[in-house]
Motif scaffolding. Structure first.
Motif, PDB file in Angstrom:
ATOM      1  N   MET A   1       0.837  -1.191   0.000  1.00  9.58           N
ATOM      2  CA  MET A   1       0.000   0.000   0.000  1.00  9.58           C
ATOM      3  C   MET A   1       0.876   1.246   0.000  1.00  9.58           C
ATOM      4  N   LEU A   2       0.321   2.336  -0.472  1.00 14.06           N
ATOM      5  CA  LEU A   2       1.032   3.609  -0.517  1.00 14.06           C
ATOM      6  C   LEU A   2       1.022   4.277   0.856  1.00 14.06           C
ATOM      7  N   CYS A   3       1.947   5.196   1.056  1.00 11.74           N
ATOM      8  CA  CYS A   3       1.982   5.938   2.313  1.00 11.74           C
ATOM      9  C   CYS A   3       0.977   7.094   2.259  1.00 11.74           C
TER      10      CYS A   3
ATOM     11  N   TYR B   1      -1.624  -4.325  13.060  1.00 10.18           N
ATOM     12  CA  TYR B   1      -1.867  -2.889  13.224  1.00 10.18           C
ATOM     13  C   TYR B   1      -0.567  -2.100  13.048  1.00 10.18           C
ATOM     14  N   THR B   2       0.489  -2.516  13.733  1.00  4.92           N
ATOM     15  CA  THR B   2       1.746  -1.770  13.636  1.00  4.92           C
ATOM     16  C   THR B   2       2.355  -1.899  12.233  1.00  4.92           C
ATOM     17  N   PHE B   3       2.198  -3.064  11.606  1.00  4.60           N
ATOM     18  CA  PHE B   3       2.687  -3.231  10.239  1.00  4.60           C
ATOM     19  C   PHE B   3       1.912  -2.319   9.285  1.00  4.60           C
ATOM     20  N   PHE B   4       0.604  -2.253   9.472  1.00  6.84           N
ATOM     21  CA  PHE B   4      -0.249  -1.404   8.647  1.00  6.84           C
ATOM     22  C   PHE B   4       0.116   0.072   8.834  1.00  6.84           C
ATOM     23  N   MET B   5       0.334   0.482  10.087  1.00  8.78           N
ATOM     24  CA  MET B   5       0.722   1.863  10.355  1.00  8.78           C
ATOM     25  C   MET B   5       2.095   2.167   9.746  1.00  8.78           C
ATOM     26  N   ASP B   6       2.979   1.171   9.722  1.00  2.00           N
ATOM     27  CA  ASP B   6       4.289   1.344   9.083  1.00  2.00           C
ATOM     28  C   ASP B   6       4.113   1.549   7.579  1.00  2.00           C
ATOM     29  N   LEU B   7       3.144   0.866   6.971  1.00  2.00           N
ATOM     30  CA  LEU B   7       2.867   1.067   5.546  1.00  2.00           C
ATOM     31  C   LEU B   7       2.371   2.491   5.293  1.00  2.00           C
ATOM     32  N   LEU B   8       1.488   2.967   6.175  1.00  2.00           N
ATOM     33  CA  LEU B   8       0.926   4.308   6.017  1.00  2.00           C
ATOM     34  C   LEU B   8       1.955   5.404   6.278  1.00  2.00           C
TER      35      LEU B   8
ATOM     36  N   VAL C   1       7.858   9.937  15.581  1.00  2.00           N
ATOM     37  CA  VAL C   1       6.691   9.062  15.433  1.00  2.00           C
ATOM     38  C   VAL C   1       6.861   8.188  14.187  1.00  2.00           C
ATOM     39  N   ALA C   2       7.297   8.792  13.086  1.00  2.00           N
ATOM     40  CA  ALA C   2       7.524   8.027  11.851  1.00  2.00           C
ATOM     41  C   ALA C   2       8.578   6.955  12.088  1.00  2.00           C
ATOM     42  N   LEU C   3       9.652   7.326  12.732  1.00  2.00           N
ATOM     43  CA  LEU C   3      10.735   6.386  13.012  1.00  2.00           C
ATOM     44  C   LEU C   3      10.257   5.243  13.911  1.00  2.00           C
ATOM     45  N   MET C   4       9.419   5.569  14.894  1.00  2.00           N
ATOM     46  CA  MET C   4       8.893   4.548  15.800  1.00  2.00           C
ATOM     47  C   MET C   4       8.109   3.486  15.028  1.00  2.00           C
ATOM     48  N   PHE C   5       7.184   3.918  14.160  1.00  2.00           N
ATOM     49  CA  PHE C   5       6.387   2.948  13.406  1.00  2.00           C
ATOM     50  C   PHE C   5       7.236   2.207  12.380  1.00  2.00           C
TER      51      PHE C   5
ATOM     52  N   ILE D   1      10.381   1.373  12.713  1.00  2.00           N
ATOM     53  CA  ILE D   1      11.158   0.372  13.459  1.00  2.00           C
ATOM     54  C   ILE D   1      10.257  -0.778  13.908  1.00  2.00           C
ATOM     55  N   LEU D   2       9.055  -0.446  14.387  1.00  2.00           N
ATOM     56  CA  LEU D   2       8.126  -1.486  14.838  1.00  2.00           C
ATOM     57  C   LEU D   2       7.721  -2.414  13.690  1.00  2.00           C
ATOM     58  N   GLY D   3       7.639  -1.882  12.474  1.00  2.00           N
ATOM     59  CA  GLY D   3       7.198  -2.679  11.329  1.00  2.00           C
ATOM     60  C   GLY D   3       8.275  -3.552  10.715  1.00  2.00           C
ATOM     61  N   LYS D   4       9.527  -3.321  11.065  1.00  2.00           N
ATOM     62  CA  LYS D   4      10.622  -4.087  10.457  1.00  2.00           C
ATOM     63  C   LYS D   4      10.687  -5.513  10.994  1.00  2.00           C
ATOM     64  N   GLY D   5      10.954  -6.445  10.086  1.00  2.00           N
ATOM     65  CA  GLY D   5      11.177  -7.834  10.456  1.00  2.00           C
ATOM     66  C   GLY D   5       9.995  -8.514  11.106  1.00  2.00           C
ATOM     67  N   MET D   6       8.813  -7.988  10.875  1.00  2.00           N
ATOM     68  CA  MET D   6       7.629  -8.542  11.521  1.00  2.00           C
ATOM     69  C   MET D   6       7.042  -9.679  10.690  1.00  2.00           C
ATOM     70  N   PHE D   7       6.627 -10.728  11.356  1.00  2.00           N
ATOM     71  CA  PHE D   7       5.962 -11.849  10.685  1.00  2.00           C
ATOM     72  C   PHE D   7       4.495 -11.503  10.512  1.00  2.00           C
ATOM     73  N   ILE D   8       4.053 -11.476   9.260  1.00  2.00           N
ATOM     74  CA  ILE D   8       2.649 -11.189   8.965  1.00  2.00           C
ATOM     75  C   ILE D   8       2.022 -12.445   8.379  1.00  2.00           C
ATOM     76  N   SER D   9       0.923 -12.845   8.953  1.00  2.00           N
ATOM     77  CA  SER D   9       0.263 -14.080   8.518  1.00  2.00           C
ATOM     78  C   SER D   9      -0.464 -13.866   7.196  1.00  2.00           C
ATOM     79  N   GLU D  10      -0.882 -14.966   6.603  1.00  2.00           N
ATOM     80  CA  GLU D  10      -1.644 -14.902   5.354  1.00  2.00           C
ATOM     81  C   GLU D  10      -2.998 -14.249   5.572  1.00  2.00           C
ATOM     82  N   GLN D  11      -3.486 -14.286   6.810  1.00  2.00           N
ATOM     83  CA  GLN D  11      -4.774 -13.672   7.121  1.00  2.00           C
ATOM     84  C   GLN D  11      -4.561 -12.271   7.679  1.00  2.00           C
ATOM     85  N   PHE D  12      -3.845 -11.441   6.907  1.00  2.00           N
ATOM     86  CA  PHE D  12      -3.568 -10.071   7.325  1.00  2.00           C
ATOM     87  C   PHE D  12      -4.888  -9.366   7.598  1.00  2.00           C
TER      88      PHE D  12
END
Length: 194
Positions: free
Chosen positions: A2-4, A77-84, A110-114, A116-127
């Motif tokens: 998704m786009l930011c 949620y944190t992965f999605f916020m990292d995308l945004l 705030v941008a840096l926090m999200f 960092i939180l989104g990096k290396g995260m395991f996201i399931s197929e049922q996102f």
């Protein structure tokens, strides 16, 4: 996926903060992010000194939980916020729309926090936000959404540019009308001469 925020803004996506309405006993979850008719509706949230630790602990617990959860809400949620959120401009736009209450004061933090939180995260197929991402992609693919946003950004972002654009268009229309009338009077002789 998704786009930011700023890229979505260029596709005429708007952001709207929604709040819990305790009078109606409506208990909105922080995860209840919806995309409808060009609007991202995101529950308001606070960002302060404890936010990163709070998310890290919940993500860690959920990622390593033995429970067979189909959805890892905090991770998604944190992965999605990292995308945004990619840059401080994304945070600034969201703060302008009153989605986060930024008590850190610095949009870049705030941008840096999200990020960092989104990096290396395991996201399931049922996102959890897969449906919302699909809706956004469909919205952004429509040329009309990008075209309207481009016109607003390039020609109607400033009141003086808007006035000048309308004035030029009016003068051009007036000039074309005058030219057509002049040509008609030259080509078609007046009826009174016959």
């Amino acid at each position: 996926m998704m786009l930011c925020v700023m890229e979505l803004k260029d596709a005429s996506v708007k952001f709207e903060a929604i709040e819990d309405d305790y009078d109606d006993e409506l208990n909105l979850s922080m995860f209840n992010i919806q995309f409808e008719h060009g609007y991202f509706k995101i529950p308001k949230f606070n960002v302060d000194d404890k936010t990163e630790t709070f998310f890290r602990n919940l993500i860690s617990y959920k990622q390593h939980s033995l429970e067979d959860d189909k959805h890892k809400y905090f991770s998604d949620y944190t992965f999605f916020m990292d995308l945004l959120i990619s840059t401080k401009e994304d945070v600034n736009k969201l703060c302008h729309d009153e989605v986060p209450n930024n008590w850190l004061g610095d949009d870049k933090e705030v941008a840096l926090m999200f990020n960092i939180l989104g990096k290396g995260m395991f996201i399931s197929e049922q996102f959890y936000y897969a449906e919302q991402c699909s809706k956004v992609k469909a919205h952004c693919k429509r040329w009309s959404n990008r075209g309207v946003a481009s016109l607003k950004r390039d020609y109607f972002s400033n009141i003086w540019v808007t006035v000048a654009t309308i004035s030029v268009a009016f003068l051009l229309l007036l000039s074309m009308t005058h030219t057509v009338i002049a040509l008609v009077t030259i080509i078609i002789p007046p009826l009174s001469r016959h």
